[in-house]
Design a protein around this motif. Structure first.
Motif, PDB file in Angstrom:
ATOM      1  N   CYS A   1      27.134  60.709  69.331  1.00  0.00           N
ATOM      2  CA  CYS A   1      26.229  60.583  68.181  1.00  0.00           C
ATOM      3  C   CYS A   1      26.780  59.524  67.232  1.00  0.00           C
ATOM      4  O   CYS A   1      27.987  59.446  67.012  1.00  0.00           O
ATOM      5  CB  CYS A   1      26.104  61.907  67.428  1.00  0.00           C
ATOM      6  SG  CYS A   1      25.362  63.232  68.394  1.00  0.00           S
TER       7      CYS A   1
ATOM      8  N   CYS B   1      26.193  64.518  62.709  1.00  0.00           N
ATOM      9  CA  CYS B   1      24.819  64.524  63.235  1.00  0.00           C
ATOM     10  C   CYS B   1      24.337  65.955  63.504  1.00  0.00           C
ATOM     11  O   CYS B   1      25.055  66.773  64.081  1.00  0.00           O
ATOM     12  CB  CYS B   1      24.790  63.722  64.537  1.00  0.00           C
ATOM     13  SG  CYS B   1      23.147  63.503  65.217  1.00  0.00           S
TER      14      CYS B   1
ATOM     15  N   HIS C   1      21.512  66.357  65.181  1.00  0.00           N
ATOM     16  CA  HIS C   1      20.691  66.164  66.392  1.00  0.00           C
ATOM     17  C   HIS C   1      19.215  66.440  66.112  1.00  0.00           C
ATOM     18  O   HIS C   1      18.515  67.027  66.935  1.00  0.00           O
ATOM     19  CB  HIS C   1      21.199  67.038  67.546  1.00  0.00           C
ATOM     20  CG  HIS C   1      22.685  67.224  67.546  1.00  0.00           C
ATOM     21  ND1 HIS C   1      23.558  66.162  67.474  1.00  0.00           N
ATOM     22  CD2 HIS C   1      23.458  68.351  67.570  1.00  0.00           C
ATOM     23  CE1 HIS C   1      24.806  66.631  67.471  1.00  0.00           C
ATOM     24  NE2 HIS C   1      24.767  67.950  67.516  1.00  0.00           N
TER      25      HIS C   1
ATOM     26  N   CYS D   1      21.443  59.566  68.802  1.00  0.00           N
ATOM     27  CA  CYS D   1      22.027  60.916  68.879  1.00  0.00           C
ATOM     28  C   CYS D   1      22.381  61.230  70.333  1.00  0.00           C
ATOM     29  O   CYS D   1      21.521  61.207  71.215  1.00  0.00           O
ATOM     30  CB  CYS D   1      21.020  61.923  68.318  1.00  0.00           C
ATOM     31  SG  CYS D   1      21.428  63.620  68.713  1.00  0.00           S
ATOM     32  N   GLY D   2      23.639  61.513  70.567  1.00  0.00           N
ATOM     33  CA  GLY D   2      24.128  61.799  71.917  1.00  0.00           C
ATOM     34  C   GLY D   2      23.484  63.033  72.525  1.00  0.00           C
ATOM     35  O   GLY D   2      23.238  63.094  73.733  1.00  0.00           O
ATOM     36  N   VAL D   3      23.194  64.012  71.679  1.00  0.00           N
ATOM     37  CA  VAL D   3      22.599  65.254  72.174  1.00  0.00           C
ATOM     38  C   VAL D   3      21.157  64.999  72.625  1.00  0.00           C
ATOM     39  O   VAL D   3      20.751  65.414  73.717  1.00  0.00           O
ATOM     40  CB  VAL D   3      22.684  66.367  71.097  1.00  0.00           C
ATOM     41  CG1 VAL D   3      21.820  67.566  71.467  1.00  0.00           C
ATOM     42  CG2 VAL D   3      24.135  66.799  70.914  1.00  0.00           C
TER      43      VAL D   3
END
Ligand code: GTP
Ligand code: ZN
Length: 292
Positions: free
Chosen positions: A247, A252, A254, A260-262
């Protein structure tokens, strides 16, 4: 000096504490010393005895404590879901998992009423196994000897809770695992006939065969996730953590944040969409609850 005994709190009636002695299994009605602030069901205590009653002098530090109903030192929560009548949605199951997931215990999921569905159900629910939850697919009504022996090994020597929506089969399963539990229930209430219960609390039943403390099921068929903060909810979706480092923002959530990595992991099917949807729904619920 009078002897000091160690025991566990089974039930609380007003200011009376029902304690089972760890060594002898004797059930003793106790009072507590004034200096002790709070005692909850499941607490491990030290008490002395004067004739028939006891006096609690010390409460051991708790490993954990479930909220609503409060039970301390729970070793294992079993979240029971059912395939049919009632169908438990992913969101409903996720709510229970979030509620009972803490740093000391992770629930085991029991998918019940397998006799009512086909193998597809097992496939659909495998995502929880892939997430790292221990999962078992059973039929409580027709519990196989293999499953019975296995589940008993999972509760032996532990304080356990069976949670899950009304009708999923908690009582049916408990009766199959502990046919003697009812006797114990009667025994405790007999001793307490004189006391009148005013607070709604759970009770633990001690099952000597397996040395198990089993929490009473009423109270464990509903969960209120608005008890938690958004931050706590986020952390309880533990599969998010490994993608969080991707992220852009360290804090973050999300949600609407860019890069955003999620959310990327959801788009790439590394995190099941249903889990992320549950997360959004819970965050929404908490926000709405705050506005009220
Ligand atoms: N077909 C089938 N029915 C089951 C099974 N397990 C439980 N049931 C039935 O589901 C119904 C509800 O079971 P309970 O054990 O009372 O459910 P519970 O989770 O204790 O429900 P509450 O007490 O309301 O919280 C009963 O009619 C059971 O006979 C199963 O494995 N297969
Ligand atoms: Zn993020």
């Amino acid at each position: 000096m009078t002897a000091l005994y160690r025991g566990k709190i089974l039930k609380i009636y007003n200011s009376l504490y029902i304690v089972v002695n760890n060594a002898t299994n004797e059930v003793v009605t106790c009072h507590k010393q004034k200096k002790i602030e709070k005692i909850v069901v499941g607490d491990n205590v030290f008490y002395e005895k004067n004739n028939d009653t006891g006096n609690i002098l010390k409460v051991e530090d708790r490993n954990n404590c479930l909220l609503k109903p409060e039970v301390a030192n729970v070793d294992q929560v079993f979240v029971v879901a059912s395939a049919k009548s009632p169908i438990i949605s992913n969101y409903q199951l996720d709510s229970f998992l979030v509620f009972f997931n803490d740093s000391t215990t992770r629930p085991i999921i029991l998918f019940n009423k397998l006799d009512l569905v086909n193998l597809e159900y097992q496939e659909q629910t495998k995502l929880y196994k892939n997430l790292g939850y221990e999962c078992h697919w059973i039929s409580a009504e027709n519990l196989t000897e293999e499953n019975r022996v296995f589940l008993l090994s999972k509760v032996a020597g532990k304080t356990v809770v069976f949670a899950g929506h009304s009708g999923v089969g908690k009582s049916t399963l408990i009766k199959k695992l502990f046919p003697e539990a009812e006797i114990k229930i009667g025994e405790i209430s007999e001793r307490l006939k004189r006391g009148k219960q005013t607070t709604k609390q759970t009770a633990l039943y001690y099952i000597s065969n397996t040395n198990t403390f089993l929490a009473d099921t009423p109270g464990f068929s509903q969960v209120d996730i608005t008890y938690f903060t958004k931050e706590e909810i986020k952390n309880k979706f533990f599969e998010f953590s490994q993608y969080q480092e991707n992220c852009k923002f360290g804090n973050c959530n999300h949600l609407k944040e860019p890069n955003c990595g999620v959310k990327e992991a959801v788009a790439g099917n590394q995190i099941p969409k249903t889990r992320y949807d549950s997360y959004l729904k819970m965050i929404d619920l908490i926000e709405k609850n705050k506005k009220r």
